[in-house]
Design an enzyme around this catalytic site. Structure first.
Site, short mmCIF file in Angstrom:
data_model
loop_
_atom_site.label_atom_id
_atom_site.label_comp_id
_atom_site.label_asym_id
_atom_site.label_seq_id
_atom_site.Cartn_x
_atom_site.Cartn_y
_atom_site.Cartn_z
N ASN A 14 -6.44 -17.16 44.60
CA ASN A 14 -5.62 -18.23 44.03
C ASN A 14 -6.36 -19.56 44.02
OD1 ASN A 14 -3.15 -17.05 43.15
ND2 ASN A 14 -2.53 -16.80 45.28
N LEU A 84 -2.27 -19.55 56.14
CA LEU A 84 -1.38 -18.81 57.01
C LEU A 84 -0.89 -19.55 58.26
CD1 LEU A 84 -3.07 -15.30 56.80
CD2 LEU A 84 -1.24 -16.26 55.39
N HIS A 103 4.61 -18.79 47.78
CA HIS A 103 5.11 -17.73 48.66
C HIS A 103 5.34 -16.47 47.82
CE1 HIS A 103 6.92 -16.14 52.28
NE2 HIS A 103 7.87 -15.62 51.52
#
Length: 189
Positions: A14, A84, A103
């Protein structure tokens, strides 16, 4: 030109997608990648795209030096892309409504501490959910509870494994995350 910093803990797909999306853009650019994992794939992905990387330990995340480092950049947006750890209150307070997270579920379902990656996908399959998706939201002091910016759903078939669900989510992330970041940059002063 708006400045984006990305926080990531893992492979960095990402993060790399966002870096590439903004290459040559007149709107913004990724000016730094931060990671708490010295072995994270995101490090090579960032370096291969000429983006500086800052590696820090879990304890350093909560120390003032990291906030000072971020302040020296003065980012317009901080993007958590597979990061995280719980984000520090000091940075959240310094950058109100300028920190977003993605998410891998339709919040408020399947959010909170320990709900990331395959943990989410397994829970969705085990609970025989008919749909899942992605949620992009502002970051506040609680895991996955900030205001929702964007959601996109995808159907979960009865035959889908957690790995198949993960691939469906990855496709949504790759397709929509950079555009949502761009829209936010356009609306931020």
């Amino acid at each position: 030109m708006k400045k984006i910093v990305v926080f990531a803990s893992g492979s960095g797909t990402n993060a790399e997608n966002i870096i590439k999306y903004f290459k040559g853009s007149a709107i913004g650019e990724v000016v730094g990648v931060y990671t708490n994992n010295a072995n994270a794939g995101v490090i090579d992905r960032a370096k291969n795209n000429a983006v500086p990387v800052t590696i820090f330990t879990k304890s350093e995340l909560y120390e003032s030096e990291l906030l000072q480092n971020i302040n020296s950049i003065q980012p317009d947006l901080i993007v958590l892309a597979g990061f995280l750890l719980k984000f520090p209150d000091a940075i959240i307070e310094a950058y109100p409504d300028k920190i977003i997270n993605i998410h891998p579920a339709l919040l408020p379902k399947y959010g909170g501490k320990g709900m990331y990656g395959m943990h989410v996908h397994r829970a969705i399959v085990e609970n025989k959910e008919k749909e899942t998706g992605i949620t992009i939201h502002y970051v506040n002091e609680n895991y996955d509870e900030g205001a929702t910016i964007f959601q996109k759903q995808v159907t979960v078939l009865g035959t889908d494994t957690p790995e198949v669900v993960a691939e469906k989510i990855h496709e949504l992330e790759q397709k929509y995350f950079p555009g949502v970041v761009e829209d936010l940059l356009k609306t931020k002063s």
